[in-house]
Design a protein around this motif. Structure first.
Motif, short mmCIF file in Angstrom:
data_model
loop_
_atom_site.label_atom_id
_atom_site.label_comp_id
_atom_site.label_asym_id
_atom_site.label_seq_id
_atom_site.Cartn_x
_atom_site.Cartn_y
_atom_site.Cartn_z
N ARG A 113 -19.59 19.74 -24.26
CA ARG A 113 -18.30 19.59 -23.58
C ARG A 113 -17.38 20.73 -24.02
O ARG A 113 -16.42 20.52 -24.77
CB ARG A 113 -17.66 18.23 -23.88
CG ARG A 113 -18.40 17.04 -23.27
CD ARG A 113 -17.63 15.75 -23.49
NE ARG A 113 -18.35 14.58 -23.02
CZ ARG A 113 -18.28 14.08 -21.79
NH1 ARG A 113 -17.51 14.68 -20.89
NH2 ARG A 113 -18.97 13.01 -21.45
N ALA A 138 -11.15 9.30 -22.02
CA ALA A 138 -11.85 8.68 -20.89
C ALA A 138 -11.05 8.94 -19.63
O ALA A 138 -9.86 9.26 -19.68
CB ALA A 138 -12.02 7.17 -21.11
N THR A 139 -11.71 8.81 -18.49
CA THR A 139 -11.03 8.97 -17.20
C THR A 139 -11.34 7.78 -16.31
O THR A 139 -12.48 7.29 -16.29
CB THR A 139 -11.48 10.25 -16.47
OG1 THR A 139 -12.89 10.23 -16.27
CG2 THR A 139 -11.12 11.48 -17.28
N VAL A 141 -12.51 5.68 -13.21
CA VAL A 141 -13.50 5.95 -12.16
C VAL A 141 -12.77 6.14 -10.84
O VAL A 141 -11.94 5.31 -10.45
CB VAL A 141 -14.51 4.79 -12.06
CG1 VAL A 141 -15.35 4.92 -10.80
CG2 VAL A 141 -15.41 4.78 -13.30
N ASP A 143 -14.65 7.37 -7.91
CA ASP A 143 -15.61 7.25 -6.81
C ASP A 143 -16.02 5.79 -6.59
O ASP A 143 -15.94 4.96 -7.50
CB ASP A 143 -16.87 8.07 -7.10
CG ASP A 143 -16.57 9.55 -7.28
OD1 ASP A 143 -15.78 10.07 -6.48
OD2 ASP A 143 -17.12 10.15 -8.21
N MET A 145 -18.57 2.97 -6.57
CA MET A 145 -19.74 2.77 -7.43
C MET A 145 -20.74 1.83 -6.77
O MET A 145 -20.38 0.73 -6.35
CB MET A 145 -19.32 2.20 -8.80
CG MET A 145 -18.23 3.01 -9.50
SD MET A 145 -18.74 4.69 -9.93
CE MET A 145 -19.95 4.34 -11.21
N ARG A 160 -14.48 -0.82 -8.65
CA ARG A 160 -14.21 0.25 -9.61
C ARG A 160 -12.94 -0.01 -10.42
O ARG A 160 -12.66 0.70 -11.38
CB ARG A 160 -14.09 1.58 -8.89
CG ARG A 160 -12.90 1.69 -7.96
CD ARG A 160 -12.89 3.04 -7.25
NE ARG A 160 -11.73 3.14 -6.37
CZ ARG A 160 -11.49 4.19 -5.60
NH1 ARG A 160 -12.32 5.21 -5.60
NH2 ARG A 160 -10.42 4.21 -4.83
N TRP A 164 -14.02 2.98 -16.38
CA TRP A 164 -13.67 4.29 -16.92
C TRP A 164 -14.94 5.06 -17.25
O TRP A 164 -15.94 4.48 -17.67
CB TRP A 164 -12.85 4.15 -18.20
CG TRP A 164 -11.47 3.59 -17.99
CD1 TRP A 164 -11.15 2.32 -17.59
CD2 TRP A 164 -10.23 4.26 -18.19
NE1 TRP A 164 -9.79 2.17 -17.53
CE2 TRP A 164 -9.20 3.34 -17.90
CE3 TRP A 164 -9.89 5.55 -18.61
CZ2 TRP A 164 -7.85 3.67 -17.99
CZ3 TRP A 164 -8.55 5.89 -18.70
CH2 TRP A 164 -7.55 4.96 -18.39
N HIS A 165 -14.87 6.38 -17.08
CA HIS A 165 -15.93 7.27 -17.58
C HIS A 165 -15.60 7.63 -19.02
O HIS A 165 -14.55 8.21 -19.30
CB HIS A 165 -16.00 8.55 -16.74
CG HIS A 165 -16.48 8.36 -15.34
ND1 HIS A 165 -17.78 8.01 -15.04
CD2 HIS A 165 -15.85 8.48 -14.16
CE1 HIS A 165 -17.92 7.93 -13.72
NE2 HIS A 165 -16.76 8.20 -13.17
N GLN A 167 -15.67 9.78 -22.32
CA GLN A 167 -15.84 11.17 -22.70
C GLN A 167 -15.87 11.26 -24.22
O GLN A 167 -16.00 10.25 -24.92
CB GLN A 167 -14.67 12.02 -22.15
CG GLN A 167 -14.54 12.05 -20.64
CD GLN A 167 -13.35 12.90 -20.18
OE1 GLN A 167 -12.43 13.20 -20.95
NE2 GLN A 167 -13.39 13.32 -18.93
N ARG A 212 -10.24 15.37 -16.11
CA ARG A 212 -11.57 15.27 -15.51
C ARG A 212 -12.39 16.54 -15.70
O ARG A 212 -13.60 16.53 -15.49
CB ARG A 212 -11.44 14.95 -14.01
CG ARG A 212 -10.78 13.61 -13.75
CD ARG A 212 -10.83 13.22 -12.28
NE ARG A 212 -10.01 12.05 -12.04
CZ ARG A 212 -10.39 10.80 -12.29
NH1 ARG A 212 -11.59 10.57 -12.78
NH2 ARG A 212 -9.58 9.79 -12.05
N THR A 248 -6.45 6.17 -10.82
CA THR A 248 -7.32 5.66 -9.77
C THR A 248 -6.49 5.10 -8.64
O THR A 248 -5.61 4.26 -8.87
CB THR A 248 -8.21 4.52 -10.34
OG1 THR A 248 -8.89 5.03 -11.49
CG2 THR A 248 -9.20 4.06 -9.31
#
Length: 249
Positions: A113, A138-139, A141, A143, A145, A160, A164-165, A167, A212, A248
């Motif tokens: 990263r 974290a970010t 989500v 999109d 899913m 969604r 969270w994604h 990181q 992101r 989001t």
């Protein structure tokens, strides 16, 4: 940065992977990114944020590609990498057992990263110092899913909201992180990141919104994307305290 100089901070960077999914002749941490290895970019970003930190760089014992000139830290050590990422982190923590206090902060960051922003790093550290558990960048989500049916089709759409994604960095006190990883190993739990080990103790790590563009280089197309991100970041300050994070919709 002076506000962190009085507090001992350890950085653990697992960099022992073979990068098989990249399909390249070199491990991904040594692939060329804007004229320098990925690893060099990552360590430079961490050093910009935390010049007084102590670095544990986890490398394959047989690594013949590493060059210490890529390490900007005054205080650093080479730690042997393990079979899996969690094994590398565990070995790094063991290597500093005689020096680290239970209350010392440990930030674990993926070597792949390199685009993490300096202001995200310093905001994360500031947020963790106010939290009794620790946390991670974290970010949310963005999109839609889909859950697959195991046969290549869609079983259903996952809401969604609240997802969270994860990181990196992920940061926890030394004593807590050691206990979490030891407990996970004892129970044979599958640990994909440090936060999941801490969650298994019944604790709730803090989600700190990050940018992101803190992507992880995993597949060949990610390397080109990281190059574009670095080029775009060079056109703006690396530290922009007033930036807004995406939410989001």
């Amino acid at each position: 940065m002076s506000e962190y100089s009085a507090e001992r901070l350890w950085l653990v960077v697992p960099a022992a992977g073979r990068g098989r999914r990249m399909g390249a002749g070199l491990p991904k941490q040594y692939l060329d990114l804007a004229g320098r290895p990925v690893l060099a970019h990552t360590l430079a970003r961490l050093h910009q944020a935390f010049p007084a930190a102590r670095l544990c760089l986890c490398l394959d014992p047989d690594d013949a590609h590493f060059d210490s000139a890529w390490v900007p830290f005054a205080q650093w050590r080479r730690s042997p990498g393990g079979a899996e990422r969690v094994d590398s982190v565990r070995l790094a923590l063991a290597s500093i057992a005689n020096e680290a206090d239970d209350d010392d902060w440990v930030l674990v960051h993926d070597v792949a990263r390199p685009c993490v922003r300096v202001d995200d790093l310093t905001r994360l550290h500031a947020a963790l110092r106010q939290d009794p558990v620790g946390g991670l960048l974290a970010t949310p989500v963005a999109d839609t899913m889909k859950r697959d049916d195991g046969q290549g089709g869609v079983a259903h759409t996952e809401p969604r909201s609240g997802l969270w994604h994860a990181q990196t960095p992920q940061g926890f006190r030394y004593g807590l992180l050691c206990r979490a990883l030891d407990e996970a190993r004892m129970h044979g739990a599958a640990i994909t990141d440090e936060a999941s080990a801490v969650e298994a103790l019944g604790l709730s790590p803090r989600l700190v919104p990050g940018r992101r563009d803190n992507i992880k280089i995993t597949h060949p197309e990610d390397l080109a994307l990281a190059g574009h991100i670095l080029a775009a970041q060079r056109e703006e300050p690396l530290s922009s305290p007033g930036h807004m994070h995406e939410e989001t919709p």
